[in-house]
Design a protein around this motif. Structure first.
Motif, short mmCIF file in Angstrom:
data_model
loop_
_atom_site.label_atom_id
_atom_site.label_comp_id
_atom_site.label_asym_id
_atom_site.label_seq_id
_atom_site.Cartn_x
_atom_site.Cartn_y
_atom_site.Cartn_z
N ASP A 129 35.98 42.92 27.30
CA ASP A 129 34.77 43.18 28.07
C ASP A 129 35.07 44.07 29.27
O ASP A 129 36.14 43.97 29.88
CB ASP A 129 34.17 41.87 28.61
N PHE A 130 34.14 44.93 29.61
CA PHE A 130 34.25 45.66 30.87
C PHE A 130 33.75 44.75 31.99
O PHE A 130 33.00 43.80 31.77
CB PHE A 130 33.47 46.97 30.83
N ALA A 131 34.17 45.04 33.20
CA ALA A 131 33.81 44.21 34.35
C ALA A 131 32.33 44.34 34.66
O ALA A 131 31.78 45.45 34.69
CB ALA A 131 34.64 44.60 35.56
N VAL A 132 31.67 43.22 34.87
CA VAL A 132 30.27 43.22 35.28
C VAL A 132 30.15 42.43 36.57
O VAL A 132 30.47 41.24 36.62
CB VAL A 132 29.36 42.58 34.19
N THR A 133 29.72 43.11 37.62
CA THR A 133 29.47 42.48 38.91
C THR A 133 28.17 43.03 39.46
O THR A 133 27.58 43.97 38.88
CB THR A 133 30.60 42.77 39.92
N THR A 134 27.70 42.50 40.56
CA THR A 134 26.49 43.04 41.18
C THR A 134 26.69 44.49 41.59
O THR A 134 25.72 45.27 41.64
CB THR A 134 26.09 42.20 42.40
N GLU A 135 27.93 44.87 41.85
CA GLU A 135 28.21 46.25 42.28
C GLU A 135 28.21 47.22 41.10
O GLU A 135 27.95 48.41 41.28
CB GLU A 135 29.56 46.32 42.99
N THR A 136 28.51 46.72 39.88
CA THR A 136 28.53 47.61 38.73
C THR A 136 27.15 47.83 38.13
O THR A 136 26.97 48.73 37.30
CB THR A 136 29.48 47.07 37.62
N LEU A 137 26.17 47.01 38.51
CA LEU A 137 24.81 47.16 38.01
C LEU A 137 23.94 47.84 39.05
O LEU A 137 24.04 47.57 40.25
CB LEU A 137 24.23 45.78 37.67
N GLU A 138 23.10 48.74 38.60
CA GLU A 138 22.21 49.42 39.54
C GLU A 138 21.20 48.45 40.11
O GLU A 138 20.78 48.57 41.27
CB GLU A 138 21.49 50.57 38.83
N GLU A 139 20.79 47.50 39.30
CA GLU A 139 19.78 46.55 39.78
C GLU A 139 19.95 45.24 39.05
O GLU A 139 20.16 45.20 37.84
CB GLU A 139 18.37 47.10 39.53
N VAL A 140 19.88 44.15 39.78
CA VAL A 140 19.91 42.80 39.20
C VAL A 140 18.51 42.23 39.32
O VAL A 140 18.00 42.07 40.43
CB VAL A 140 20.91 41.88 39.92
N PRO A 141 17.85 41.96 38.18
CA PRO A 141 16.47 41.45 38.26
C PRO A 141 16.42 40.16 39.07
O PRO A 141 17.30 39.31 38.97
CB PRO A 141 16.10 41.20 36.80
#
Length: 209
Positions: A196-208
């Motif tokens: 898996d690639f890293a998923v954080t709040t910083e890697t997403l443009e928007e967190v619903p």
């Protein structure tokens, strides 16, 4: 000192009942899985050696006496139910304590090396064994989680099996469960923790929200 596992566990651990459950995945979503899996659980109903004792009671001596016997008894039945130890790919453990016991009594039997290390060895695993435990009246259904016995990060093998004994545990009993599967969930396709690639709040443009 080497732990001796008695030849007659029904006497040595006050065993009342053994319940073996097996299931096989034939189709899922209208298709046969590429790797059909068989799952099984084995539940031992024993008298709680600490029922009625207070919370300051030392659990160690009975733990060392009872847990290794359960580990051998349950894994022997699992291997028989699923064909061979080589066919088993994932495993899990669980316990249900009757109402006259403490939840710590479940931990005393499944969360120590006297049980966990031996179950791992008997099933030729390397992973920490995932678990479930609770205190309940007779007939409680417990969802036992499983994951891969040597590669815990293999997400395809994250699955569960339901375990239930209709007349157990009585107030002064414990149900101890070992479970296993010969393969992954049907049609696994959600990736793997090791790739898996890293998923954080910083890697997403928007967190619903």
């Amino acid at each position: 000192m080497q732990q001796r596992i008695p030849d007659r566990p029904d006497e040595s651990i006050d065993l009342r009942k053994l319940v073996v459950y097996r299931e096989a995945v034939v189709t899922e979503a209208g298709e046969a899985p590429a790797q059909p899996a068989r799952r099984a659980s084995v539940a031992a109903v024993i008298r709680n050696p600490w029922a009625g004792a207070g919370p300051s009671t030392d659990l160690s001596s009975e733990q060392a006496r009872v847990a290794p016997v359960l580990a051998k008894l349950l894994t022997d039945r699992l291997i028989t139910a699923l064909g061979s130890v080589e066919e088993i790919e994932s495993f899990g453990k669980a316990a249900i304590v009757g109402t006259a016991g403490e939840i710590e009594h479940a931990g005393a039997l499944i969360h120590t090396p006297y049980f966990g290390n031996l179950v791992r060895e008997f099933l030729q695993g390397e992973s920490i064994i995932c678990f479930a435990d609770t205190r309940a009246e007779a007939g409680e259904t417990l969802i036992v989680p499983l994951w891969h016995k040597t590669h815990a990060a293999t997400r395809s093998h994250y699955q569960t099996i339901s375990a239930r004994v209709a007349d157990a545990p009585c107030a002064d009993e414990i149900v101890v469960i070992a479970a296993a599967s010969t393969g992954p969930r049907p049609h696994p396709r959600i990736g793997d923790r090791t790739t898996d690639f890293a998923v954080t709040t910083e890697t997403l443009e928007e967190v619903p929200s």
